[in-house]
Design a protein around this motif. Structure first.
Motif, short mmCIF file in Angstrom:
data_model
loop_
_atom_site.label_atom_id
_atom_site.label_comp_id
_atom_site.label_asym_id
_atom_site.label_seq_id
_atom_site.Cartn_x
_atom_site.Cartn_y
_atom_site.Cartn_z
N CYS A 131 -11.04 105.32 43.78
CA CYS A 131 -12.18 106.22 43.98
C CYS A 131 -11.85 107.60 43.42
CB CYS A 131 -12.53 106.33 45.46
SG CYS A 131 -13.21 104.80 46.17
N ALA A 132 -12.82 108.21 42.73
CA ALA A 132 -12.59 109.48 42.06
C ALA A 132 -12.33 110.61 43.04
CB ALA A 132 -13.79 109.84 41.17
N GLN A 133 -13.10 110.68 44.13
CA GLN A 133 -12.88 111.73 45.13
C GLN A 133 -13.51 111.34 46.46
OE1 GLN A 133 -16.15 114.49 42.98
NE2 GLN A 133 -14.93 115.55 44.47
N VAL A 134 -12.72 111.49 47.51
CA VAL A 134 -13.18 111.18 48.85
C VAL A 134 -12.73 112.32 49.76
CG1 VAL A 134 -13.16 109.52 50.75
CG2 VAL A 134 -12.88 108.71 48.40
N ALA A 135 -13.68 112.91 50.49
CA ALA A 135 -13.37 114.02 51.39
C ALA A 135 -13.62 113.58 52.83
CB ALA A 135 -14.24 115.23 51.05
N PHE A 136 -12.60 113.76 53.68
CA PHE A 136 -12.72 113.53 55.12
C PHE A 136 -12.62 114.88 55.81
CE2 PHE A 136 -10.99 109.51 53.52
CZ PHE A 136 -11.77 108.57 54.18
N ASN A 137 -13.61 115.21 56.64
CA ASN A 137 -13.65 116.50 57.33
C ASN A 137 -13.85 116.25 58.82
OD1 ASN A 137 -14.04 119.13 58.18
ND2 ASN A 137 -15.74 119.56 56.81
N ASP A 138 -12.88 116.67 59.64
CA ASP A 138 -12.97 116.50 61.09
C ASP A 138 -13.17 115.04 61.46
OD1 ASP A 138 -13.03 117.23 63.76
OD2 ASP A 138 -15.14 117.76 63.76
N VAL A 139 -12.34 114.18 60.89
CA VAL A 139 -12.41 112.74 61.10
C VAL A 139 -11.22 112.29 61.94
CG1 VAL A 139 -12.18 110.50 59.91
CG2 VAL A 139 -13.75 112.23 59.03
N GLU A 140 -11.43 111.32 62.81
CA GLU A 140 -10.35 110.74 63.60
C GLU A 140 -10.05 109.33 63.09
OE1 GLU A 140 -10.75 110.85 67.80
OE2 GLU A 140 -11.56 112.88 67.85
N THR A 141 -8.74 109.04 62.92
CA THR A 141 -8.34 107.73 62.44
C THR A 141 -6.91 107.44 62.90
OG1 THR A 141 -8.17 106.28 60.51
CG2 THR A 141 -7.46 108.56 60.23
N THR A 142 -6.50 106.18 62.78
CA THR A 142 -5.14 105.81 63.11
C THR A 142 -4.42 105.15 61.95
OG1 THR A 142 -5.85 103.65 63.96
CG2 THR A 142 -5.74 105.47 65.54
N ASP A 143 -5.12 104.81 60.88
CA ASP A 143 -4.49 104.05 59.80
C ASP A 143 -5.36 104.12 58.55
OD1 ASP A 143 -3.32 102.20 58.09
OD2 ASP A 143 -4.04 100.46 59.20
N LEU A 144 -4.87 104.76 57.51
CA LEU A 144 -5.59 104.81 56.23
C LEU A 144 -4.62 104.58 55.08
CD1 LEU A 144 -8.14 107.75 56.55
CD2 LEU A 144 -8.69 105.35 56.14
N THR A 145 -5.04 103.78 54.13
CA THR A 145 -4.27 103.55 52.90
C THR A 145 -5.09 104.04 51.72
OG1 THR A 145 -3.14 101.61 53.83
CG2 THR A 145 -3.19 101.82 51.43
N VAL A 146 -4.46 104.87 50.88
CA VAL A 146 -5.13 105.47 49.72
C VAL A 146 -4.40 105.01 48.46
CG1 VAL A 146 -5.80 107.59 48.57
CG2 VAL A 146 -5.79 107.48 51.07
N THR A 147 -5.13 104.32 47.57
CA THR A 147 -4.55 103.77 46.36
C THR A 147 -5.31 104.24 45.12
OG1 THR A 147 -3.95 101.76 47.59
CG2 THR A 147 -3.89 101.63 45.19
N ARG A 148 -4.60 104.85 44.19
CA ARG A 148 -5.17 105.31 42.91
C ARG A 148 -6.48 106.08 43.11
NH1 ARG A 148 -3.65 100.04 42.15
NH2 ARG A 148 -5.81 99.37 42.34
N SER A 149 -6.45 107.00 44.05
CA SER A 149 -7.65 107.76 44.40
C SER A 149 -7.26 109.20 44.70
CB SER A 149 -8.36 107.15 45.61
OG SER A 149 -8.71 105.80 45.39
N SER A 150 -8.26 110.10 44.66
CA SER A 150 -8.07 111.49 45.04
C SER A 150 -8.79 111.72 46.36
CB SER A 150 -8.62 112.42 43.95
OG SER A 150 -8.34 113.76 44.25
N VAL A 151 -8.04 112.11 47.40
CA VAL A 151 -8.59 112.18 48.76
C VAL A 151 -8.16 113.48 49.42
CG1 VAL A 151 -8.69 111.07 51.02
CG2 VAL A 151 -8.57 109.67 48.97
N SER A 152 -9.10 114.10 50.15
CA SER A 152 -8.83 115.33 50.89
C SER A 152 -9.11 115.09 52.37
CB SER A 152 -9.71 116.47 50.37
OG SER A 152 -9.65 117.59 51.23
N PHE A 153 -8.19 115.54 53.23
CA PHE A 153 -8.35 115.49 54.68
C PHE A 153 -8.31 116.92 55.21
CE2 PHE A 153 -6.20 111.57 53.44
CZ PHE A 153 -6.92 110.59 54.11
N VAL A 154 -9.36 117.34 55.91
CA VAL A 154 -9.41 118.69 56.49
C VAL A 154 -9.69 118.58 57.98
CG1 VAL A 154 -10.56 120.93 56.47
CG2 VAL A 154 -10.19 119.71 54.32
N ASP A 155 -8.83 119.20 58.78
CA ASP A 155 -8.99 119.21 60.24
C ASP A 155 -9.15 117.80 60.81
OD1 ASP A 155 -8.58 121.82 60.94
OD2 ASP A 155 -10.68 122.40 60.79
#
Length: 363
Positions: free
Chosen positions: A130-154
């Motif tokens: 995926c070209a770009q994925v933004a997570f903002n104020d998200v709750e999670t316990t398990d994420l795998t990111v492969t060949r992608s650009s991802v931002s996590f904020v708060d």
């Protein structure tokens, strides 16, 4: 450049031309049927109910009222986003994903367009190509990111499940990952499961920005908070690193400690008061830009997620407290409109530093 609400509204509205808003209710397959009928740019307002798995392949906005849940049921993920074209944006605000037997709650695959998630509870998932994925104020316990650009904020990422093969809460594989604020907490050892790292990155570019309240912690079984296999790490010295019986950072990648600007921005409601908090280096010149998301552009100063010249919503010299705060009322915006805040900092005579991006969804 001064902040201009009219120009900002014009830029956002232009990206949401011909938008229609549809109300979804009743649970079951109602959300899937609405997503199939929607056109790119449309917004779905989802009323409280329990909805069956959803597959999306276009740029739409899904705004969930409190009480919306989406369940996964093998072989279907709770939400599968696949093939969103370049120039389109899929956005989701609110909602809780339930873990099902043998299926991830979230899968994002092969998307050239942008994906933005705000205030979503997603226990586990993966992002691939995926070209770009933004997570903002998200709750999670398990994420795998492969060949992608991802931002996590708060975001709060706390080990409950974790990836059983990598032994981490957040796994990066040939990815570009930015973590700003929030926390990533590895799971403690619980037989037969070993303790888990917070982050495990293989051949990835990792950026960690934040303050003393930002925490990366390994579990209590002698594992690091963060492990690199190749790739690189830029980390703000202010970030708290916690490890029990192990160095906090281990591995073979390149590690650079440097201040990194970032922005907190949540809960954007059209025409309502809104507060943006920019974090930077005391004494530095800091400007916060806002615009619609575009595919990340890699520069020597950091990855740029929006088109420049964007609209400057805040600018000034960072005070000793490290934050610039601006409150204002947004002009009328289409519900579901999505945009990115991104800071750029200059500490003369040093080079520019492009901070981490923050995706926001108007509701």
């Amino acid at each position: 450049m001064r902040w201009c609400p009219v120009l900002f509204a014009a830029a956002i509205c232009a990206s949401a031309a011909a938008q229609q808003v549809f109300v979804v209710s009743g649970g079951g397959r109602a959300l899937q049927l609405a997503a199939q009928r929607a056109n790119p740019g449309d917004t779905l307002v989802v009323r409280p109910a329990r909805y069956s798995p959803v597959i999306v392949d276009k740029g739409i906005a899904v705004l969930c009222d409190p009480g919306v849940t989406i369940y996964s049921s093998a072989p279907l993920e709770g939400l599968r986003i696949s093939g969103v074209p370049a120039g389109e944006v899929f956005a989701m605000r609110g909602g809780v994903f339930e873990i099902g037997t043998g299926a991830f709650p979230l899968a994002a695959l092969d998307c050239a367009g942008a994906l933005v998630f705000e205030q979503v509870d997603v226990p586990a998932g993966f992002v691939r190509d995926c070209a770009q994925v933004a997570f903002n104020d998200v709750e999670t316990t398990d994420l795998t990111v492969t060949r992608s650009s991802v931002s996590f904020v708060d975001c709060v990422m706390a080990g409950g499940f974790g990836d059983p093969t990598s032994g981490s809460v957040l796994l990066g594989l040939n990815a570009s990952i930015a973590v700003s604020g929030g926390s990533v907490i590895g799971a403690d050892a619980q037989s037969p499961r070993p303790a888990m790292r917070a982050i495990y990155a293989i051949d990835s570019r990792l950026t960690v920005a934040g303050s003393a309240a930002t925490t990366l912690a390994g579990g209590n079984g002698g594992v690091p908070a963060l492990e690199l296999v190749g790739g690189s790490l830029r980390i703000d010295p202010a970030v708290s690193l916690v490890a029990y019986g192990s160095p906090a950072i281990v591995g073979t990648g390149t590690v650079t400690q440097t201040a990194i600007p970032w922005v907190q921005a949540q809960g954007v409601a059209s025409g309502q008061p809104f507060t943006e908090v920019a974090h930077g280096t005391p004494g530095a010149l800091l400007a916060v830009f806002a615009n619609v998301p575009v595919a990340p552009i890699t520069t020597p100063f950091g990855d740029l997620w929006l088109t420049l010249p964007g609209l400057v919503i805040d600018a000034g010299v960072v005070p000793p407290g490290r934050t610039l705060t601006r409150s204002f009322a947004l002009p009328p915006l289409p519900r579901g409109a999505t945009f990115v805040f991104q800071p750029i900092e200059l500490m003369p005579p040093g080079p520019l530093v492009i901070g981490t991006p923050t995706g926001v969804v108007a509701h």
